[in-house]
Design an enzyme around this catalytic site. Structure first.
Site, PDB file in Angstrom:
ATOM      1  N   GLY A  13     -33.209 -17.777  -5.318  1.00 13.53           N
ATOM      2  CA  GLY A  13     -33.442 -16.666  -6.252  1.00 13.53           C
ATOM      3  C   GLY A  13     -34.931 -16.393  -6.284  1.00 13.53           C
ATOM      4  O   GLY A  13     -35.688 -17.138  -6.919  1.00 13.53           O
ATOM      5  N   VAL A  16     -39.031 -12.312  -9.607  1.00 13.82           N
ATOM      6  CA  VAL A  16     -40.352 -12.658 -10.137  1.00 13.82           C
ATOM      7  C   VAL A  16     -40.499 -14.147 -10.495  1.00 13.82           C
ATOM      8  O   VAL A  16     -41.471 -14.799 -10.101  1.00 13.82           O
ATOM      9  CB  VAL A  16     -40.705 -11.721 -11.325  1.00 13.82           C
ATOM     10  CG1 VAL A  16     -39.678 -11.746 -12.403  1.00 13.82           C
ATOM     11  CG2 VAL A  16     -42.048 -12.044 -11.906  1.00 13.82           C
ATOM     12  N   ARG A  37     -30.516 -14.093  -1.893  1.00 12.04           N
ATOM     13  CA  ARG A  37     -29.351 -13.362  -1.383  1.00 12.04           C
ATOM     14  C   ARG A  37     -29.803 -12.233  -0.450  1.00 12.04           C
ATOM     15  O   ARG A  37     -29.282 -12.065   0.638  1.00 12.04           O
ATOM     16  CB  ARG A  37     -28.561 -12.801  -2.574  1.00 12.04           C
ATOM     17  CG  ARG A  37     -27.322 -12.056  -2.197  1.00 12.04           C
ATOM     18  CD  ARG A  37     -26.623 -11.541  -3.436  1.00 12.04           C
ATOM     19  NE  ARG A  37     -27.461 -10.632  -4.238  1.00 12.04           N
ATOM     20  CZ  ARG A  37     -27.057  -9.987  -5.314  1.00 12.04           C
ATOM     21  NH1 ARG A  37     -25.830 -10.159  -5.757  1.00 12.04           N
ATOM     22  NH2 ARG A  37     -27.870  -9.188  -5.972  1.00 12.04           N
ATOM     23  N   THR A  38     -30.804 -11.502  -0.871  1.00 10.16           N
ATOM     24  CA  THR A  38     -31.341 -10.433  -0.026  1.00 10.16           C
ATOM     25  C   THR A  38     -32.512 -11.015   0.754  1.00 10.16           C
ATOM     26  O   THR A  38     -33.539 -11.391   0.173  1.00 10.16           O
ATOM     27  CB  THR A  38     -31.822  -9.262  -0.914  1.00 10.16           C
ATOM     28  OG1 THR A  38     -30.775  -8.937  -1.826  1.00 10.16           O
ATOM     29  CG2 THR A  38     -32.197  -8.050  -0.098  1.00 10.16           C
ATOM     30  N   SER A  78     -28.813 -14.801 -15.016  1.00 13.83           N
ATOM     31  CA  SER A  78     -27.880 -15.709 -15.700  1.00 13.83           C
ATOM     32  C   SER A  78     -26.484 -15.086 -15.780  1.00 13.83           C
ATOM     33  O   SER A  78     -26.320 -13.880 -15.590  1.00 13.83           O
ATOM     34  CB  SER A  78     -28.400 -16.042 -17.095  1.00 13.83           C
ATOM     35  OG  SER A  78     -28.519 -14.874 -17.849  1.00 13.83           O
ATOM     36  N   ASN A 104     -32.234 -18.396 -17.677  1.00 10.67           N
ATOM     37  CA  ASN A 104     -31.910 -18.405 -19.105  1.00 10.67           C
ATOM     38  C   ASN A 104     -30.398 -18.407 -19.290  1.00 10.67           C
ATOM     39  O   ASN A 104     -29.833 -17.442 -19.807  1.00 10.67           O
ATOM     40  CB  ASN A 104     -32.505 -17.181 -19.793  1.00 10.67           C
ATOM     41  CG  ASN A 104     -33.950 -17.415 -20.195  1.00 10.67           C
ATOM     42  OD1 ASN A 104     -34.380 -18.553 -20.354  1.00 10.67           O
ATOM     43  ND2 ASN A 104     -34.690 -16.344 -20.357  1.00 10.67           N
ATOM     44  N   SER A 129     -40.310 -21.710 -19.706  1.00 10.01           N
ATOM     45  CA  SER A 129     -40.986 -20.665 -20.494  1.00 10.01           C
ATOM     46  C   SER A 129     -42.402 -20.434 -19.984  1.00 10.01           C
ATOM     47  O   SER A 129     -43.058 -21.354 -19.516  1.00 10.01           O
ATOM     48  CB  SER A 129     -41.051 -21.032 -21.976  1.00 10.01           C
ATOM     49  OG  SER A 129     -41.799 -20.026 -22.653  1.00 10.01           O
ATOM     50  N   ASN A 188     -36.755 -19.157 -27.594  1.00  6.85           N
ATOM     51  CA  ASN A 188     -36.742 -17.695 -27.543  1.00  6.85           C
ATOM     52  C   ASN A 188     -36.429 -17.095 -28.910  1.00  6.85           C
ATOM     53  O   ASN A 188     -36.981 -16.061 -29.280  1.00  6.85           O
ATOM     54  CB  ASN A 188     -35.725 -17.192 -26.511  1.00  6.85           C
ATOM     55  CG  ASN A 188     -36.228 -17.386 -25.092  1.00  6.85           C
ATOM     56  OD1 ASN A 188     -37.100 -18.213 -24.854  1.00  6.85           O
ATOM     57  ND2 ASN A 188     -35.683 -16.654 -24.154  1.00  6.85           N
ATOM     58  N   GLU A 191     -39.530 -17.171 -30.674  1.00  7.39           N
ATOM     59  CA  GLU A 191     -40.377 -16.126 -30.057  1.00  7.39           C
ATOM     60  C   GLU A 191     -40.088 -14.757 -30.705  1.00  7.39           C
ATOM     61  O   GLU A 191     -41.021 -14.011 -31.032  1.00  7.39           O
ATOM     62  CB  GLU A 191     -40.071 -16.110 -28.565  1.00  7.39           C
ATOM     63  CG  GLU A 191     -40.810 -15.111 -27.727  1.00  7.39           C
ATOM     64  CD  GLU A 191     -40.322 -15.166 -26.272  1.00  7.39           C
ATOM     65  OE1 GLU A 191     -40.383 -16.238 -25.633  1.00  7.39           O
ATOM     66  OE2 GLU A 191     -39.837 -14.120 -25.781  1.00  7.39           O
ATOM     67  N   TYR A 192     -38.827 -14.443 -30.902  1.00  7.40           N
ATOM     68  CA  TYR A 192     -38.467 -13.168 -31.546  1.00  7.40           C
ATOM     69  C   TYR A 192     -39.139 -13.079 -32.920  1.00  7.40           C
ATOM     70  O   TYR A 192     -39.668 -12.036 -33.297  1.00  7.40           O
ATOM     71  CB  TYR A 192     -36.950 -13.070 -31.761  1.00  7.40           C
ATOM     72  CG  TYR A 192     -36.122 -12.578 -30.599  1.00  7.40           C
ATOM     73  CD1 TYR A 192     -36.232 -13.148 -29.333  1.00  7.40           C
ATOM     74  CD2 TYR A 192     -35.188 -11.568 -30.771  1.00  7.40           C
ATOM     75  CE1 TYR A 192     -35.447 -12.717 -28.277  1.00  7.40           C
ATOM     76  CE2 TYR A 192     -34.387 -11.129 -29.712  1.00  7.40           C
ATOM     77  CZ  TYR A 192     -34.526 -11.709 -28.477  1.00  7.40           C
ATOM     78  OH  TYR A 192     -33.746 -11.290 -27.441  1.00  7.40           O
TER      79      TYR A 192
HETATM   80  P1  NAP Z   1     -33.531 -11.622 -12.519  1.00  3.59           P
HETATM   81  O1  NAP Z   1     -33.870 -10.185 -12.470  1.00  3.59           O
HETATM   82  O2  NAP Z   1     -32.964 -12.179 -13.754  1.00  3.59           O
HETATM   83  O3  NAP Z   1     -32.510 -11.958 -11.307  1.00  3.59           O
HETATM   84  C1  NAP Z   1     -32.728 -11.477 -10.017  1.00  3.59           C
HETATM   85  C2  NAP Z   1     -32.446 -12.569  -9.002  1.00  3.59           C
HETATM   86  O4  NAP Z   1     -31.083 -12.993  -9.082  1.00  3.59           O
HETATM   87  C3  NAP Z   1     -32.651 -12.049  -7.579  1.00  3.59           C
HETATM   88  O5  NAP Z   1     -33.169 -13.101  -6.800  1.00  3.59           O
HETATM   89  C4  NAP Z   1     -31.235 -11.688  -7.170  1.00  3.59           C
HETATM   90  O6  NAP Z   1     -31.031 -11.659  -5.786  1.00  3.59           O
HETATM   91  C5  NAP Z   1     -30.483 -12.854  -7.793  1.00  3.59           C
HETATM   92  N1  NAP Z   1     -29.061 -12.605  -7.928  1.00  3.59           N
HETATM   93  C6  NAP Z   1     -28.452 -11.703  -8.742  1.00  3.59           C
HETATM   94  N2  NAP Z   1     -27.111 -11.777  -8.589  1.00  3.59           N
HETATM   95  C7  NAP Z   1     -26.879 -12.739  -7.672  1.00  3.59           C
HETATM   96  C8  NAP Z   1     -25.709 -13.304  -7.112  1.00  3.59           C
HETATM   97  N3  NAP Z   1     -24.518 -12.867  -7.483  1.00  3.59           N
HETATM   98  N4  NAP Z   1     -25.842 -14.280  -6.196  1.00  3.59           N
HETATM   99  C9  NAP Z   1     -27.051 -14.711  -5.827  1.00  3.59           C
HETATM  100  N5  NAP Z   1     -28.213 -14.240  -6.321  1.00  3.59           N
HETATM  101  C10 NAP Z   1     -28.112 -13.271  -7.242  1.00  3.59           C
HETATM  102  O7  NAP Z   1     -34.829 -12.452 -12.045  1.00  3.59           O
HETATM  103  P2  NAP Z   1     -36.028 -13.119 -12.871  1.00  3.59           P
HETATM  104  O8  NAP Z   1     -36.615 -12.172 -13.866  1.00  3.59           O
HETATM  105  O9  NAP Z   1     -36.910 -13.748 -11.862  1.00  3.59           O
HETATM  106  O10 NAP Z   1     -35.308 -14.250 -13.743  1.00  3.59           O
HETATM  107  C11 NAP Z   1     -34.588 -15.319 -13.135  1.00  3.59           C
HETATM  108  C12 NAP Z   1     -33.993 -16.175 -14.243  1.00  3.59           C
HETATM  109  O11 NAP Z   1     -35.063 -16.722 -15.025  1.00  3.59           O
HETATM  110  C13 NAP Z   1     -33.116 -15.400 -15.233  1.00  3.59           C
HETATM  111  O12 NAP Z   1     -32.082 -16.225 -15.699  1.00  3.59           O
HETATM  112  C14 NAP Z   1     -34.067 -15.080 -16.370  1.00  3.59           C
HETATM  113  O13 NAP Z   1     -33.395 -14.878 -17.590  1.00  3.59           O
HETATM  114  C15 NAP Z   1     -34.906 -16.357 -16.392  1.00  3.59           C
HETATM  115  N6  NAP Z   1     -36.241 -16.208 -16.980  1.00  3.59           N
HETATM  116  C16 NAP Z   1     -36.962 -15.093 -16.779  1.00  3.59           C
HETATM  117  C17 NAP Z   1     -38.230 -14.981 -17.355  1.00  3.59           C
HETATM  118  C18 NAP Z   1     -39.073 -13.749 -17.101  1.00  3.59           C
HETATM  119  O14 NAP Z   1     -40.150 -13.654 -17.720  1.00  3.59           O
HETATM  120  N7  NAP Z   1     -38.661 -12.835 -16.214  1.00  3.59           N
HETATM  121  C19 NAP Z   1     -38.755 -16.044 -18.107  1.00  3.59           C
HETATM  122  C20 NAP Z   1     -38.001 -17.197 -18.269  1.00  3.59           C
HETATM  123  C21 NAP Z   1     -36.739 -17.267 -17.708  1.00  3.59           C
HETATM  124  P3  NAP Z   1     -31.253 -10.287  -4.970  1.00  3.59           P
HETATM  125  O15 NAP Z   1     -32.720 -10.223  -4.678  1.00  3.59           O
HETATM  126  O16 NAP Z   1     -30.428 -10.444  -3.750  1.00  3.59           O
HETATM  127  O17 NAP Z   1     -30.793  -9.160  -5.829  1.00  3.59           O
END
Ligand code: NAP
Length: 461
Positions: A13, A16, A37-38, A78, A104, A129, A188, A191-192
């Site tokens: 995955g 970001v 995946r991509t 998630s 998450n 976090s 979180n 955080e809210y």
């Molecule tokens: P995201 O937008 O939540 O997820 C995108 C990622 O998931 C991409 O790599 C996507 O692959 C993959 N994905 C989606 N569906 C899939 C599937 N069916 N099989 C395999 N891969 C799949 O990404 P993110 O913001 O980096 O967050 C990742 C996780 O960390 C999430 O659970 C998020 O809640 C948590 N998180 C995020 C933050 C933040 O600040 N962003 C902070 C803490 C925790 P493709 O590229 O192929 O679409």
């Protein structure tokens, strides 16, 4: 592919968060395998660190590139994607391998997955976090699950996390089962509440026509002592950000705050466990309220000038008390919830360690955590003494906020929480009496300890 030397760790995955965690491991010289995946995302990332990142188009090759026991960090969206990915991974992993879900995920999903994956693979639910920059430079990491499995991960995780106040790594074995994801969820929820309480101060200032620059000065004065915090740091930056023509960017942002689920799950979990978290729930509902279309153009609210710029110092003192009270109430509601869940599910969470892990890297880091570390060591009587200090602010704060027409949802909730905490007796004896009156629900007699029913003068039916 780099060479035949196996990777220490794998990341699946590469959006970001995953890409930045992989960059973080690579910058610490860990050979890291990556898969997305991509495939385009994988290729792009590997080009940045060709010496330390090894990218794969096939999941099977990715898994086989890892040293045993395999340590696979999952950083995908998630929910269903995590389940889909686990099904795929199960084709290639062994029983001793470790899947670490760092997204998450809802803690109940983690609990279910740990149960389903027993004897197939180790599954750790891990909170992370710090947002994308934290993932890159040093997040706060909260792994939970089988202790001997988490212990195998800690030596790796310690190298990529932020540092606490004593410069120790902001990672710890949070507890058993789904404790890691539960604690991240509550993080979180807090955080809210912290964000809402800062927004309430901003709302008062804005309604009193403070300029953005003046507001930034106010927030920089508030960002001291116990209140020195990441969220106030970024508020200062936001308030001074401008676009090319000199307009403030914040003024161009639509007043709709989104939420991705963790705040709501915190409130649902509190309801299920019977824990009172009014500051956290009010902040969640304030976000929902702010998402509604308003009809404010029809109404011109009357704002009274709370403060002129001549008495800024005394105003800052009021704001400081409001924020301290909000921060304090929000954190302790979070601890109550974590403690209750830990007791209920036998997760053995150590709140001191949770606090320590939140000292650096995470979004809710603040100097108040030092004060909280002392507070939670106190017995109930001393805690009451401690909170009495906050209670002394309450009449002044109430008077102060009564002069404004802006909503102070979380501030009001926090004031009520502290007052409830300090009340020698709550009025719930009357509620239980009413319940017994109309429904024979029984009540406990404090003179005898007996559970009884009746005794009411039922002249009104
Ligand atoms: P995201 O937008 O939540 O997820 C995108 C990622 O998931 C991409 O790599 C996507 O692959 C993959 N994905 C989606 N569906 C899939 C599937 N069916 N099989 C395999 N891969 C799949 O990404 P993110 O913001 O980096 O967050 C990742 C996780 O960390 C999430 O659970 C998020 O809640 C948590 N998180 C995020 C933050 C933040 O600040 N962003 C902070 C803490 C925790 P493709 O590229 O192929 O679409």
């Amino acid at each position: 592919m780099l060479n035949t030397i196996k990777s220490s760790i794998g990341v699946v995955g590469l959006a970001v968060m995953g890409a930045n965690i992989a960059r973080n491991f690579a910058s610490k010289e860990y050979k890291t395998s990556v898969y997305n995946r991509t495939f385009a995302r994988t290729q792009e990332l590997v080009n940045e660190f060709p010496d330390h990142l090894d990218g794969f188009e096939e999941l099977k090759d990715f898994v086989e590139s890892l040293e045993l026991p395999r340590k696979i960090i999952v950083m995908v969206k998630s929910g269903q994607p995590v389940d889909e990915l686990i099904i795929e991974l199960l084709k290639y992993v062994d029983q001793d391998d470790i899947i670490i879900d760092c997204g998450n995920s809802y803690w109940k999903d983690t609990q279910r997955r740990q149960e389903q994956l027993k004897h197939k693979v180790h599954f750790i639910g891990c909170g992370v976090s710090g947002g994308s920059l934290g993932a890159l430079h040093g997040p706060s990491i909260m792994p939970g699950g089988e202790k001997h499995v988490v212990d195998q991960l800690l030596p790796y995780l310690r190298h990529v996390v932020a540092k606490d106040f004593l410069l120790n790594p902001c990672v710890s074995n949070i507890g058993e089962g789904a404790a890691g994801h539960f604690v991240k969820m509550v993080h979180n929820g807090i955080e809210y509440a912290l964000m809402q309480s800062i927004a309430e101060i901003y709302n008062i200032l804005r309604s009193n026509k403070y300029s953005n620059e003046h507001m930034r000065i106010v927030f920089s004065k508030l960002n001291q002592g116990n209140l020195q915090s990441y969220l106030l740091d970024i508020t200062e930056d936001i308030l001074e950000s401008k676009i090319e023509n000199g307009d403030y960017l914040l003024d161009l942002v639509l007043d709709k705050a989104e939420s991705k689920g963790t705040g709501g799950w915190t409130v649902i979990s509190a309801i299920e466990l019977g824990v009172s978290i009014p500051s956290l729930s009010s902040a969640l509902f304030a976000r929902y309220a702010n998402s509604q279309d308003h009809i404010t153009t029809m109404i011109h609210p009357i704002y009274e000038n709370l403060s002129s710029q001549d008495n800024l110092d005394s105003t800052i003192d009021e704001f400081s008390k409001i924020l301290e009270l909000n921060f304090f109430a929000s954190y302790i509601q979070g601890f109550e919830l974590i403690q209750k869940a830990s007791d209920e599910y036998s997760w053995k969470v150590d709140i001191h360690e949770v606090l320590r892990v939140w000292e650096g890297g995470c979004i809710i880091r603040s100097q108040m955590i030092s004060t909280l570390q002392s507070y939670i060591k106190l017995n109930k009587t001393l805690q009451i003494d401690f909170l009495t200090k906050y209670a002394q602010y309450i009449p002044k704060i109430r008077h102060f906020i009564s002069q404004t027409r802006v909503s102070m949802a979380t501030t009001n909730a926090s004031l009520d929480y502290i007052l409830t905490f300090l009340a020698p007796r709550l009025p719930t004896n009357l509620i239980q009496a009413q319940r017994d009156y109309f429904g024979e629900h029984t009540y406990v007699r404090i003179d005898s300890g007996d559970t009884v029913t009746g005794g009411w003068n039922k002249s009104k039916g």
